[in-house]
Design a protein around this motif. Sequence first.
Motif, PDB file in Angstrom:
ATOM      1  N   SER A  88       0.807  -1.224   0.000  1.00  0.00           N
ATOM      2  CA  SER A  88       0.000   0.000   0.000  1.00  0.00           C
ATOM      3  C   SER A  88       0.842   1.275   0.000  1.00  0.00           C
ATOM      4  CB  SER A  88      -0.923   0.022   1.219  1.00  0.00           C
ATOM      5  OG  SER A  88      -0.173  -0.144   2.414  1.00  0.00           O
ATOM      6  N   HIS A  89       2.144   1.157   0.289  1.00  0.00           N
ATOM      7  CA  HIS A  89       3.017   2.317   0.406  1.00  0.00           C
ATOM      8  C   HIS A  89       4.220   2.175  -0.527  1.00  0.00           C
ATOM      9  CE1 HIS A  89       0.746   2.613   4.128  1.00  0.00           C
ATOM     10  NE2 HIS A  89       1.253   3.797   4.363  1.00  0.00           N
ATOM     11  N   ALA A  90       4.543   3.250  -1.241  1.00  0.00           N
ATOM     12  CA  ALA A  90       5.745   3.260  -2.075  1.00  0.00           C
ATOM     13  C   ALA A  90       6.994   3.229  -1.200  1.00  0.00           C
ATOM     14  CB  ALA A  90       5.753   4.512  -2.955  1.00  0.00           C
ATOM     15  N   GLN A  91       8.087   2.761  -1.748  1.00  0.00           N
ATOM     16  CA  GLN A  91       9.344   2.695  -0.988  1.00  0.00           C
ATOM     17  C   GLN A  91       9.778   4.070  -0.505  1.00  0.00           C
ATOM     18  OE1 GLN A  91      11.328   0.110   0.076  1.00  0.00           O
ATOM     19  NE2 GLN A  91       9.611  -1.194  -0.583  1.00  0.00           N
ATOM     20  N   ASN A  92       9.493   5.123  -1.289  1.00  0.00           N
ATOM     21  CA  ASN A  92       9.891   6.482  -0.907  1.00  0.00           C
ATOM     22  C   ASN A  92       8.713   7.278  -0.340  1.00  0.00           C
ATOM     23  OD1 ASN A  92       8.466   6.698  -3.296  1.00  0.00           O
ATOM     24  ND2 ASN A  92       9.844   8.220  -4.210  1.00  0.00           N
ATOM     25  N   ILE A  93       7.757   6.606   0.286  1.00  0.00           N
ATOM     26  CA  ILE A  93       6.558   7.248   0.831  1.00  0.00           C
ATOM     27  C   ILE A  93       6.915   8.434   1.730  1.00  0.00           C
ATOM     28  CG2 ILE A  93       6.503   5.585   2.752  1.00  0.00           C
ATOM     29  CD1 ILE A  93       3.334   7.015   1.206  1.00  0.00           C
ATOM     30  N   HIS A 109       8.687   4.629   8.158  1.00  0.00           N
ATOM     31  CA  HIS A 109       7.262   4.554   8.462  1.00  0.00           C
ATOM     32  C   HIS A 109       6.940   3.269   9.229  1.00  0.00           C
ATOM     33  CE1 HIS A 109       3.155   5.648   8.380  1.00  0.00           C
ATOM     34  NE2 HIS A 109       2.766   4.782   7.461  1.00  0.00           N
ATOM     35  N   ILE A 110       7.555   2.176   8.853  1.00  0.00           N
ATOM     36  CA  ILE A 110       7.358   0.926   9.583  1.00  0.00           C
ATOM     37  C   ILE A 110       7.817   1.086  11.026  1.00  0.00           C
ATOM     38  CG2 ILE A 110       8.176  -1.460   9.803  1.00  0.00           C
ATOM     39  CD1 ILE A 110       8.173  -1.577   6.721  1.00  0.00           C
ATOM     40  N   ALA A 111       8.981   1.713  11.224  1.00  0.00           N
ATOM     41  CA  ALA A 111       9.494   1.922  12.588  1.00  0.00           C
ATOM     42  C   ALA A 111       8.535   2.774  13.410  1.00  0.00           C
ATOM     43  CB  ALA A 111      10.873   2.570  12.531  1.00  0.00           C
ATOM     44  N   ASP A 112       7.969   3.814  12.790  1.00  0.00           N
ATOM     45  CA  ASP A 112       7.041   4.692  13.511  1.00  0.00           C
ATOM     46  C   ASP A 112       5.756   3.953  13.885  1.00  0.00           C
ATOM     47  OD1 ASP A 112       8.809   6.805  13.331  1.00  0.00           O
ATOM     48  OD2 ASP A 112       7.876   7.660  11.541  1.00  0.00           O
ATOM     49  N   LEU A 113       5.222   3.153  12.968  1.00  0.00           N
ATOM     50  CA  LEU A 113       4.002   2.404  13.261  1.00  0.00           C
ATOM     51  C   LEU A 113       4.258   1.346  14.336  1.00  0.00           C
ATOM     52  CD1 LEU A 113       2.559   1.865   9.660  1.00  0.00           C
ATOM     53  CD2 LEU A 113       1.769   3.497  11.390  1.00  0.00           C
ATOM     54  N   ASP A 184       2.114   7.388  -2.683  1.00  0.00           N
ATOM     55  CA  ASP A 184       3.366   8.135  -2.685  1.00  0.00           C
ATOM     56  C   ASP A 184       3.430   9.079  -1.487  1.00  0.00           C
ATOM     57  OD1 ASP A 184       4.574   7.179  -5.041  1.00  0.00           O
ATOM     58  OD2 ASP A 184       3.364   8.521  -6.274  1.00  0.00           O
ATOM     59  N   GLU A 185       2.250   9.488  -1.009  1.00  0.00           N
ATOM     60  CA  GLU A 185       2.177  10.470   0.069  1.00  0.00           C
ATOM     61  C   GLU A 185       0.945  10.176   0.911  1.00  0.00           C
ATOM     62  OE1 GLU A 185       3.395  15.219   0.233  1.00  0.00           O
ATOM     63  OE2 GLU A 185       2.826  14.267  -1.657  1.00  0.00           O
ATOM     64  N   GLU A 186       1.112  10.317   2.233  1.00  0.00           N
ATOM     65  CA  GLU A 186       0.019  10.000   3.160  1.00  0.00           C
ATOM     66  C   GLU A 186      -0.038  11.077   4.236  1.00  0.00           C
ATOM     67  OE1 GLU A 186      -1.502   6.113   5.722  1.00  0.00           O
ATOM     68  OE2 GLU A 186       0.631   6.325   5.277  1.00  0.00           O
ATOM     69  N   PHE A 187      -1.264  11.528   4.524  1.00  0.00           N
ATOM     70  CA  PHE A 187      -1.486  12.560   5.535  1.00  0.00           C
ATOM     71  C   PHE A 187      -2.330  11.951   6.656  1.00  0.00           C
ATOM     72  CE2 PHE A 187      -0.636  14.604   1.581  1.00  0.00           C
ATOM     73  CZ  PHE A 187      -0.022  15.816   1.857  1.00  0.00           C
ATOM     74  N   LEU A 188      -1.795  11.923   7.871  1.00  0.00           N
ATOM     75  CA  LEU A 188      -2.479  11.315   9.012  1.00  0.00           C
ATOM     76  C   LEU A 188      -3.037  12.402   9.922  1.00  0.00           C
ATOM     77  CD1 LEU A 188       0.183   8.592   9.895  1.00  0.00           C
ATOM     78  CD2 LEU A 188      -1.847   8.351   8.445  1.00  0.00           C
ATOM     79  N   PHE A 189      -4.287  12.240  10.333  1.00  0.00           N
ATOM     80  CA  PHE A 189      -4.948  13.190  11.223  1.00  0.00           C
ATOM     81  C   PHE A 189      -5.490  12.443  12.439  1.00  0.00           C
ATOM     82  CE2 PHE A 189      -5.143  14.809   6.933  1.00  0.00           C
ATOM     83  CZ  PHE A 189      -4.838  16.152   7.058  1.00  0.00           C
ATOM     84  N   MET A 190      -5.088  12.877  13.629  1.00  0.00           N
ATOM     85  CA  MET A 190      -5.560  12.272  14.872  1.00  0.00           C
ATOM     86  C   MET A 190      -5.383  13.292  15.990  1.00  0.00           C
ATOM     87  SD  MET A 190      -4.359   8.681  16.696  1.00  0.00           S
ATOM     88  CE  MET A 190      -3.206   8.524  15.365  1.00  0.00           C
TER      89      MET A 190
END
Length: 202
Positions: A88-93, A109-113, A184-190
């Motif tokens: 679901s995520h590009a390598q350079n996300i 991103h994997i480390a953060d999740l 390529d790009e993801e915006f998270l809102f919480m």
Amino acid sequence: MIDRRKLLRSGGAATLGALAITAVSSGSDLATAASRHRELYGDPASTPDAESLWPPDLTHRERCNLETFDELDFVVYSGQQWDRLGESHAQNIRVHWPDGHYTDGLEQHIADLAAQFVWAPDSHIDEHPLRVAKGELTAVTGVVRGTFSRPMPNGKGGFIQPTGKKFSLNMATVGLWNRQGVMDEEFLFMDNQALAQQIGLA
């Protein structure tokens, strides 16, 4: 016409609303779908089984992106199947976080999740109450639940002891997808303040 990429990068509380308005005005007709299939509901995070809404008239590409996002949250994230995040995520996300910072690259991103599961190993997402897709854009709301049951690293070499308190938070993700069917790009809102209050840290 609204420049969606510029709007997303500017952040702010109006982002998702503007995206939804764009979707409705350009033919997704989410508002009609909502009134046709169900009555408006309150807070999904307070509802054990929030209804999940699919917009009508999706293109094949739009439906595939939303289905990939369901798999991401319900199976990959909730099951900590980090080796599958590339589905679901590009390598350079590039991932934009609620506090305004961003990261680049799938490995980071994997480390953060994975860091959330250190202190809340039962974290999971099994609801997407609202979904919007238009071309390369998706906007999906979800409910993330878990329990502060393990020591939380405080970023200074120490730990915050667990309170045993559960959390249930509304979240939203806006994704920009490419032709390979990954973001390529993801915006998270919480609401991080609400999280701190629910787990007893505020």
